[in-house]
Motif scaffolding. Structure first.
Motif, PDB file in Angstrom:
ATOM      1  N   ASP A   1       0.836  -1.197   0.000  1.00  0.00           N
ATOM      2  CA  ASP A   1       0.000   0.000   0.000  1.00  0.00           C
ATOM      3  C   ASP A   1       0.872   1.248   0.000  1.00  0.00           C
ATOM      4  O   ASP A   1       2.103   1.179  -0.109  1.00  0.00           O
ATOM      5  CB  ASP A   1      -0.978  -0.011   1.182  1.00  0.00           C
ATOM      6  CG  ASP A   1      -0.265   0.000   2.533  1.00  0.00           C
ATOM      7  OD1 ASP A   1       0.924   0.369   2.581  1.00  0.00           O
ATOM      8  OD2 ASP A   1      -0.906  -0.356   3.542  1.00  0.00           O
ATOM      9  N   GLU A   2       0.221   2.430   0.123  1.00  0.00           N
ATOM     10  CA  GLU A   2       0.962   3.689   0.041  1.00  0.00           C
ATOM     11  C   GLU A   2       1.966   3.853   1.185  1.00  0.00           C
ATOM     12  O   GLU A   2       2.911   4.643   1.088  1.00  0.00           O
ATOM     13  CB  GLU A   2      -0.006   4.880   0.023  1.00  0.00           C
ATOM     14  CG  GLU A   2      -0.898   5.014   1.245  1.00  0.00           C
ATOM     15  CD  GLU A   2      -2.174   4.195   1.131  1.00  0.00           C
ATOM     16  OE1 GLU A   2      -3.063   4.373   1.982  1.00  0.00           O
ATOM     17  OE2 GLU A   2      -2.280   3.392   0.183  1.00  0.00           O
ATOM     18  N   ASN A   3       1.771   3.110   2.263  1.00  0.00           N
ATOM     19  CA  ASN A   3       2.707   3.161   3.396  1.00  0.00           C
ATOM     20  C   ASN A   3       3.759   2.059   3.324  1.00  0.00           C
ATOM     21  O   ASN A   3       4.476   1.815   4.294  1.00  0.00           O
ATOM     22  CB  ASN A   3       1.934   3.048   4.715  1.00  0.00           C
ATOM     23  CG  ASN A   3       0.963   4.198   4.909  1.00  0.00           C
ATOM     24  OD1 ASN A   3       1.289   5.348   4.629  1.00  0.00           O
ATOM     25  ND2 ASN A   3      -0.238   3.886   5.384  1.00  0.00           N
TER      26      ASN A   3
END
Length: 268
Positions: free
Chosen positions: A252-254
């Motif tokens: 994911d974006e993290n």
């Protein structure tokens, strides 16, 4: 020059190919120019241009360079027709393979859409399908996880099925209430090989899990509790087994890893 010669760029424009392709066919001995000047400019006769057109036609029909070289030695139409029939048979197999890939992509998207529409949610679904190679079980030992057999041993010779296979787990509750867990190679599409067995389920509850099961180690117990509560509310009864199918893992974006898993609870 009095004779009508064609330059490399002219042939490239005529047949909509690059000049590198023209030079490649010269290097491979497919179509050699009648004249090469000191400045290395190539000049082709009209007959050579026609031969070049034949080569590009066969290349566009997916003939290999080696098969085209053989064709250059042909002297009869029968030989060309025979070559074309062989290529038609080859293309027919490729079409079937492309159709299988299209079906796989469509099926995979149908599965993945469930995570967009209802992530970490219970859904009641009809006729879910899963194919497993039951002979290929994973086992745990001192040296880690190993497979009991290979695709070749089990008679699964279809490369596309094996190379798009997924990991699935079957949980079966025993009479003494202990749970036997078996891990299989599985797929969302069928195979022509008999070793690929379809798990027949008429109706099931499916949980669309999104998360990291390797960090969230209690995820299955929590989902089981949700399923039990749902069954009590809806007056449904699940069977003594369930199937867990690992479809895909993404960052994911993290930069945290999320697994997208379908957990099937067949209904009685």
């Amino acid at each position: 020059m009095d004779n009508p010669f064609f330059k490399t760029g002219d042939i490239a424009k005529l047949h909509n190919v690059s000049t590198d392709t023209v030079r490649l066919y010269d290097k491979e001995g497919l179509v050699k120019p009648s004249l090469v000047r000191e400045n290395k400019y190539r000049y082709y006769t009209l007959q050579e241009v026609m031969n070049f057109g034949n080569v590009t036609m066969f290349r566009e029909l997916d003939h290999s360079i080696s098969s085209i070289k053989k064709r250059l030695d042909f002297s009869t139409i029968d030989e060309v027709v025979s070559l074309n029939h062989n290529q038609m048979s080859h293309l027919s197999k490729e079409i079937k393979q492309l159709e299988k890939k299209m079906a796989y992509l469509q099926t995979l998207n149908e599965h993945l859409h469930s995570f967009l529409e209802a992530p970490n949610t219970i859904q009641l679904i009809e006729n879910p399908f899963l194919f497993i190679c039951r002979g290929m079980e994973f086992s745990w030992g001192k040296n880690g996880i190993s497979l009991s057999s290979s695709y070749e041993d089990e008679g699964v010779a279809e490369l596309f099925w094996t190379r798009t296979s997924l990991i699935s787990r079957n949980y079966h509750k025993q009479p003494d209430q202990t749970v036997r867990t078996t891990m299989y190679c599985s797929n969302i599409i069928n195979s022509d090989c008999e070793a690929a067995e379809k798990i027949k389920i008429k109706r099931a509850l499916r949980y669309n899990y999104v998360g990291n099961p390797f960090e969230h180690t209690d995820y299955m117990q929590e989902i089981d509790q949700q399923i039990d509560s749902y069954c009590q509310e809806q007056q449904l009864t699940i069977s003594q087994e369930k199937y867990e199918v690992f479809l895909i893992c993404l960052l994911d974006e993290n930069h945290s890893e999320n697994c997208y898993i379908h957990i099937l609870y067949p209904l009685i």
